[in-house]
Design a protein around this motif. Structure first.
Motif, short mmCIF file in Angstrom:
data_model
loop_
_atom_site.label_atom_id
_atom_site.label_comp_id
_atom_site.label_asym_id
_atom_site.label_seq_id
_atom_site.Cartn_x
_atom_site.Cartn_y
_atom_site.Cartn_z
N VAL A 78 -7.94 3.11 0.90
CA VAL A 78 -8.03 1.88 0.12
C VAL A 78 -9.30 1.94 -0.73
O VAL A 78 -10.40 2.10 -0.19
CB VAL A 78 -8.06 0.65 1.04
N PHE A 87 0.83 -1.21 0.00
CA PHE A 87 0.00 0.00 0.00
C PHE A 87 0.86 1.26 0.00
O PHE A 87 0.47 2.29 -0.55
CB PHE A 87 -0.92 0.02 1.22
N SER A 94 -17.06 -5.60 2.90
CA SER A 94 -16.82 -4.21 2.50
C SER A 94 -17.34 -3.24 3.54
O SER A 94 -16.69 -2.23 3.85
CB SER A 94 -17.47 -3.93 1.14
N MET A 128 -7.39 -5.16 3.49
CA MET A 128 -7.82 -3.79 3.23
C MET A 128 -7.81 -2.97 4.52
O MET A 128 -7.45 -1.78 4.52
CB MET A 128 -9.19 -3.78 2.56
N VAL A 173 -14.89 -3.08 6.31
CA VAL A 173 -13.74 -2.23 5.97
C VAL A 173 -14.09 -0.77 6.19
O VAL A 173 -13.33 0.00 6.79
CB VAL A 173 -13.29 -2.48 4.51
N ARG A 188 -10.92 -8.48 3.39
CA ARG A 188 -11.29 -7.47 4.41
C ARG A 188 -10.10 -7.16 5.31
O ARG A 188 -9.77 -5.98 5.53
CB ARG A 188 -12.45 -8.01 5.25
N LEU A 217 -10.86 -2.86 -4.53
CA LEU A 217 -9.78 -3.80 -4.26
C LEU A 217 -10.32 -5.14 -3.80
O LEU A 217 -9.74 -6.19 -4.09
CB LEU A 217 -8.81 -3.23 -3.22
N ILE A 218 -11.46 -5.13 -3.13
CA ILE A 218 -11.97 -6.40 -2.62
C ILE A 218 -12.29 -7.37 -3.75
O ILE A 218 -12.04 -8.58 -3.65
CB ILE A 218 -13.19 -6.18 -1.70
N SER A 220 -12.31 5.50 2.00
CA SER A 220 -12.76 4.12 2.07
C SER A 220 -14.06 4.02 1.29
O SER A 220 -14.31 4.80 0.38
CB SER A 220 -12.92 3.68 3.53
#
Length: 281
Positions: A86, A58, A144, A108, A147, A105, A90-91, A129
Motif C-alpha cells: 500500500v 486493493f 502512517s 491501509m 501502518v 490507517r 493513500l492516507i 509500505s
C-alpha cells in the motif's frame, strides 16, 4: 567467464502498468540492454479506476501487477518478482475524501493484509509500505507509522522483506528498530529511492551516478533501482527501464566488479532469499 552468458542485473524497484502504460514492452527494453531480473511494484489501485473502500479494491492493482510480472518473466533471461503493498500517500487521498486518520490507517492495514496473502501463497516476494515523504499533521503521521509497523509485523509473520517509501534522508535507525521489535531482521527492511548511504535499512539506490559511486565505494550491502513509473504522461519518469543495465555497465568500466556482485547477487540473496545466478537461463 562465458561471455555469452549474461551476468545478473537487477532493478530492485520499478512499476509496470499493463493497462495504461508500456507493461511488458518496458521489461523487453530492460532486457535488450543487459537487464536480467526485476522487482515489480504495484501501482495504487486507483490507477486502474475507482477508489479504495475495502479489501477487494486493493486486489485490482495487485492482480494487474501479478499478471504483468508473470508475462515479464517470459521475456527476461532471468525472472521478475512482484512486490505488493500500500503506497503511503493513500492516507492523504483517504483523508481528503473524509476518512479520519484512524479509519484510513485501518483500511491501509487491511490492504497490507491482502498483500501478505499473496506473499504467503508464493505469488509475491515481499511487501511495500512506508510513510508520507511530505509534510502531514501529527495524526496522519502517527497513523502512517502504525501502518508501517503493521507491515513489519506481516513481514515477520511471512518471513519476507519490506520495501519502504518514506521521506528522504540517511538516518532510519529508529525505523529499522521497529522492524526488529516486530521480529524482522533489520537488513530485510529496504529503503526505496535511497541515496548511496543509509543507516538502518538496506539502501535501494536510485541509479544516479554520484549516489551509486557512494554506495559502491562504501562496500556495504545495497541494490540499484530506477523507480520507473510507466506512465505515458510522464515518459521516463523517474528513470527509464534501461538505466540500471547501463549504470551497471558504467560501474563495471570503472572497476567496481565487487560492488556489482554485492548489488545484483549478494544483497538480493541476503534480503529476499533469491538467487539471481541460478535463475538465469
Amino acid at each position: 567467464m562465458d561471455e555469452t552468458q549474461p551476468t545478473p542485473t537487477l532493478d530492485n524497484h520499478l512499476h509496470l502498468d499493463p493497462v495504461n502504460g508500456r507493461g511488458v514492452a518496458a521489461a523487453e527494453e530492460f532486457a535488450a540492454v543487459g537487464g536480467t531480473h526485476l522487482l515489480v511494484l504495484n501501482k495504487p489501485s486507483w490507477h486502474y479506476g475507482g477508489e479504495i473502500t475495502d479489501a477487494d479494491d486493493f486486489r485490482a492493482g495487485f492482480e494487474h501487477t501479478l499478471d504483468v510480472t508473470r508475462r515479464s518473466t517470459a521475456v527476461l533471461p532471468g525472472r521478475a518478482w512482484a512486490v505488493l503493498g500500500v503506497h503511503p500517500t493513500l492516507i492523504s487521498r483517504l483523508t481528503d475524501q473524509g476518512f479520519t486518520p484512524e479509519e484510513a490507517r485501518d483500511l491501509m492495514q487491511t490492504g497490507l493484509d491482502v498483500a501478505a496473502e499473496y506473499v504467503a501463497s508464493g505469488d509475491a516476494l515481499a511487501l511495500k509500505s512506508g510513510r508520507p515523504h511530505y509534510e502531514v499533521d501529527e495524526a496522519v503521521w502517527t497513523a502512517s507509522n502504525s501502518v508501517m509497523r503493521h507491515a513489519f509485523s506481516l513481514g515477520a509473520a511471512n518471513d519476507c522483506a519490506v520495501q519502504l517509501h518514506t521521506e528522504g534522508g540517511e538516518e532510519f535507525t529508529e525505523v529499522a528498530q521497529w522492524a526488529a521489535d516486530a521480529g524482522m531482521s533489520r537488513h530485510r527492511v529496504v529503503k526505496h529511492y535511497a541515496g548511496g548511504r543509509v543507516t538502518g535499512p538496506t539502501p535501494s539506490v536510485l541509479s544516479d551516478k554520484d549516489e551509486l559511486l557512494r554506495a559502491a565505494e562504501a562496500g556495504e550491502p545495497f541494490m540499484m533501482e530506477t523507480d520507473f513509473i510507466d506512465d505515458p504522461e510522464r515518459p521516463g519518469a523517474v528513470l527509464g527501464p534501461k538505466t540500471v543495465p547501463r549504470r551497471t555497465t558504467w560501474l563495471r568500466e570503472q572497476g567496481y566488479e565487487t560492488a556489482l556482485e554485492i548489488a545484483h547477487v549478494e544483497t538480493p540473496h541476503r534480503v529476499y532469499g533469491i538467487d539471481t545466478n541460478e535463475t538465469l537461463e
